[in-house]
Design a protein around this motif. Structure first.
Motif, PDB file in Angstrom:
ATOM      1  N   ARG A 416       0.836  -1.200   0.000  1.00 57.46           N
ATOM      2  CA  ARG A 416       0.000   0.000   0.000  1.00 57.46           C
ATOM      3  C   ARG A 416       0.875   1.257   0.000  1.00 57.46           C
ATOM      4  N   GLU A 417       1.920   1.198   0.798  1.00 55.87           N
ATOM      5  CA  GLU A 417       2.846   2.337   0.864  1.00 55.87           C
ATOM      6  C   GLU A 417       3.465   2.593  -0.515  1.00 55.87           C
ATOM      7  N   GLN A 418       3.867   1.521  -1.164  1.00 56.28           N
ATOM      8  CA  GLN A 418       4.433   1.635  -2.518  1.00 56.28           C
ATOM      9  C   GLN A 418       3.408   2.270  -3.461  1.00 56.28           C
ATOM     10  N   ALA A 419       2.171   1.789  -3.376  1.00 60.97           N
ATOM     11  CA  ALA A 419       1.106   2.295  -4.253  1.00 60.97           C
ATOM     12  C   ALA A 419       0.908   3.792  -4.025  1.00 60.97           C
ATOM     13  N   ARG A 420       0.943   4.193  -2.762  1.00 62.85           N
ATOM     14  CA  ARG A 420       0.769   5.614  -2.438  1.00 62.85           C
ATOM     15  C   ARG A 420       1.913   6.443  -3.011  1.00 62.85           C
ATOM     16  N   LYS A 427      -5.339   1.651  -6.048  1.00 65.05           N
ATOM     17  CA  LYS A 427      -4.731   0.425  -5.502  1.00 65.05           C
ATOM     18  C   LYS A 427      -4.518   0.548  -3.984  1.00 65.05           C
ATOM     19  N   SER A 428      -4.070   1.725  -3.563  1.00 70.44           N
ATOM     20  CA  SER A 428      -3.809   1.878  -2.123  1.00 70.44           C
ATOM     21  C   SER A 428      -5.113   1.753  -1.331  1.00 70.44           C
ATOM     22  N   ASP A 429      -6.220   2.261  -1.869  1.00 69.25           N
ATOM     23  CA  ASP A 429      -7.515   2.107  -1.179  1.00 69.25           C
ATOM     24  C   ASP A 429      -7.959   0.651  -1.127  1.00 69.25           C
ATOM     25  N   GLU A 430      -7.732  -0.035  -2.236  1.00 65.97           N
ATOM     26  CA  GLU A 430      -8.104  -1.466  -2.264  1.00 65.97           C
ATOM     27  C   GLU A 430      -7.329  -2.235  -1.193  1.00 65.97           C
ATOM     28  N   LEU A 431      -6.051  -1.903  -1.102  1.00 63.98           N
ATOM     29  CA  LEU A 431      -5.224  -2.596  -0.118  1.00 63.98           C
ATOM     30  C   LEU A 431      -5.656  -2.254   1.300  1.00 63.98           C
ATOM     31  N   ASN A 447       5.185   9.827  10.695  1.00 67.09           N
ATOM     32  CA  ASN A 447       6.284   8.856  10.682  1.00 67.09           C
ATOM     33  C   ASN A 447       5.964   7.621   9.838  1.00 67.09           C
ATOM     34  N   GLY A 448       5.117   7.806   8.865  1.00 64.74           N
ATOM     35  CA  GLY A 448       4.757   6.662   8.011  1.00 64.74           C
ATOM     36  C   GLY A 448       3.472   6.010   8.484  1.00 64.74           C
ATOM     37  N   GLN A 449       3.277   4.773   8.071  1.00 63.92           N
ATOM     38  CA  GLN A 449       2.015   4.095   8.383  1.00 63.92           C
ATOM     39  C   GLN A 449       2.027   3.540   9.804  1.00 63.92           C
TER      40      GLN A 449
END
Ligand SMILES: [Zn+2]
Length: 454
Positions: A416-420, A427-431, A447-449
């Protein structure tokens, strides 16, 4: 909390006694630490896990504890081994000191207030030896070494229950080695005049060129940091004689006061019914455990299943069994609610009663299982109670938070991070939805996810 009820087995009296510290506001405790000449084996670590459990019990009972542990960086063994490796004593001992520090972290041992290195206290040792010479309980031999005259100290043998009269003619001789057996009780070396074997290792002092004996080191470090009289002194049963017996002679010979109120000693770890020891070549280190993918805390857990005063026989199957049980406890803990409720008083009182009874950790552990199994307590309260128990047990429940996210979820979150980053928001929403459907939620922070269980 009622702090007057802790009972401890005192080697000095061979009895369980109600603990009552000398200074009302602070317990002073000294532990004989490692000789930093090699990787300690897990048998050695029993002494530090025991001392840590003792300290945790006292803290849990409401005491403030000032704890000092020494590092023996000068003795017969450190000199011998550093010469074998062609290294300076300092370089050699620093390497093993670092290895020790890593190990005690992985065993979740609370760091003492201070680690004292023997080589930093030479001046202090010389001062004590000079006093002993003045009082004529010590004398200089022909080679310039200084010995403690055990016949001049009437209480010699009180800790190890040694009766000097029963000793053979040996007792009138002298011994220069740091370690020896009870049968060889003799005048022991406080200061060893330099000889060729010592090579570059010596100090020029008022006592001449030489180095200290091992026993004087702990007397000096304890008295300098904790005062002339302390509450607790710990070590393995091997230390009772000659090390602790000699510490008493030196310290009390100098001050005329009782050195330690409660002496406490842990028993051996055996392998095939023989003591685990370097000299028997039957030992394992923490690295051996890690190689087998065994969490060092499983070793702590395994030791806590027995009283520190009983010998335990080490077999891999038993340790693996302990690890399986610990993993199960971790799993049960992670299966509880995420919020923390209140400590269950009745269980807490029982727990306090058990650990205050000379550190009865086997009973305390079975109580821990009872808490998990009790259906009448809410998950939140279970969690609080377990975290409370863990202040003494030190099994690391509070650190489990991070590890509870399954690998599959972490992988999805990474995708998801990659997709974002690729601005592929669809894709990030799907994940994100997929992660939600598996029972986790993901939030974006500075600080990220951040991933949490829903
Ligand atoms: Zn010591």
């Amino acid at each position: 909390m009622n702090s007057s009820k802790v009972q401890l087995y005192n080697t000095l009296t061979r009895e369980k006694e109600i603990f009552s510290p000398i200074h009302k506001d602070e317990v002073r405790m000294y532990s004989c630490g490692p000789t930093v000449y090699n990787y300690p084996h897990i048998g050695n670590y029993r002494a530090y896990i025991f001392a840590d459990t003792l300290k945790r019990v006292l803290l849990y009972a409401g005491y403030k504890v000032k704890h000092i542990m020494n590092l023996t960086d000068i003795d017969d063994k450190t000199i011998r081994e550093s010469q074998k490796e062609g290294k300076s004593l300092k370089e050699f001992t620093e390497f093993y000191t670092e290895a020790f520090m890593e190990d005690i972290k992985s065993l979740n041992i609370i760091l003492p207030e201070k680690f004292t290195k023997a080589t930093d206290y030479i001046e202090e040792m010389v001062k004590i030896i000079k006093k002993l010479l003045e009082k004529e309980v010590a004398y200089k031999s022909n080679d310039g070494s200084v010995y403690f005259d055990i016949k001049k100290f009437k209480n010699y043998g009180q800790l190890s229950r040694l009766v000097l009269e029963e000793q053979k003619e040996n007792a009138s001789g002298r011994i220069k080695n740091d370690e020896y057996e009870k049968e060889n009780a003799q005048d022991f070396a406080l200061w060893k005049a330099w000889d060729e074997k010592d090579g570059e290792v010596f100090w020029e002092t008022d006592l001449g060129k030489g180095r200290p004996g091992w026993h004087i080191e702990c007397s000096a470090m304890s008295m300098k940091n904790l005062g002339e009289q302390i509450d607790l002194h710990t070590g393995g049963v091997d230390n009772i004689f000659p090390h602790h017996e000699n510490e008493i002679a030196q310290s009390e010979g100098t001050t005329g006061k009782q050195f330690v109120k409660y002496w406490m000693h842990n028993e051996w770890v055996l392998v095939d019914q023989k003591k685990m020891a370097k000299s028997f070549d039957n030992f394992y280190t923490l690295k051996d455990l890690i190689k087998k993918d065994i969490n060092p805390l499983a070793y702590r857990f395994w030791l806590l299943m027995a009283s520190y005063r009983t010998r335990v026989n080490f077999v891999w199957e038993a340790l693996e069994g302990a690890e399986t049980a610990l993993k199960r406890l971790y799993g049960l803990y992670l299966g509880l609610d995420t919020d923390i409720g209140s400590v269950h008083k009745e269980y807490q009182n029982k727990f306090k009663e058990y650990v205050s009874d000379d550190l009865d950790t086997p009973r305390a552990l079975s109580l821990l299982w009872d808490v998990f199994k009790d259906e009448n307590i809410s998950n939140a309260d279970k969690k609080a109670t377990i975290l409370d128990f863990d202040k003494v047990l030190g099994l690391g429940f509070e650190n489990l938070q991070e590890e509870k996210i399954p690998g599959e979820i972490l992988k999805l979150a990474e995708e998801r991070e990659q997709a974002r980053q690729n601005k592929d928001f669809k894709k990030s929403d799907e994940l994100r939805e997929k992660i939600n459907s598996l029972g986790y939620e993901v939030k974006d922070t500075g600080n990220g996810q951040k991933i949490n269980k829903i």
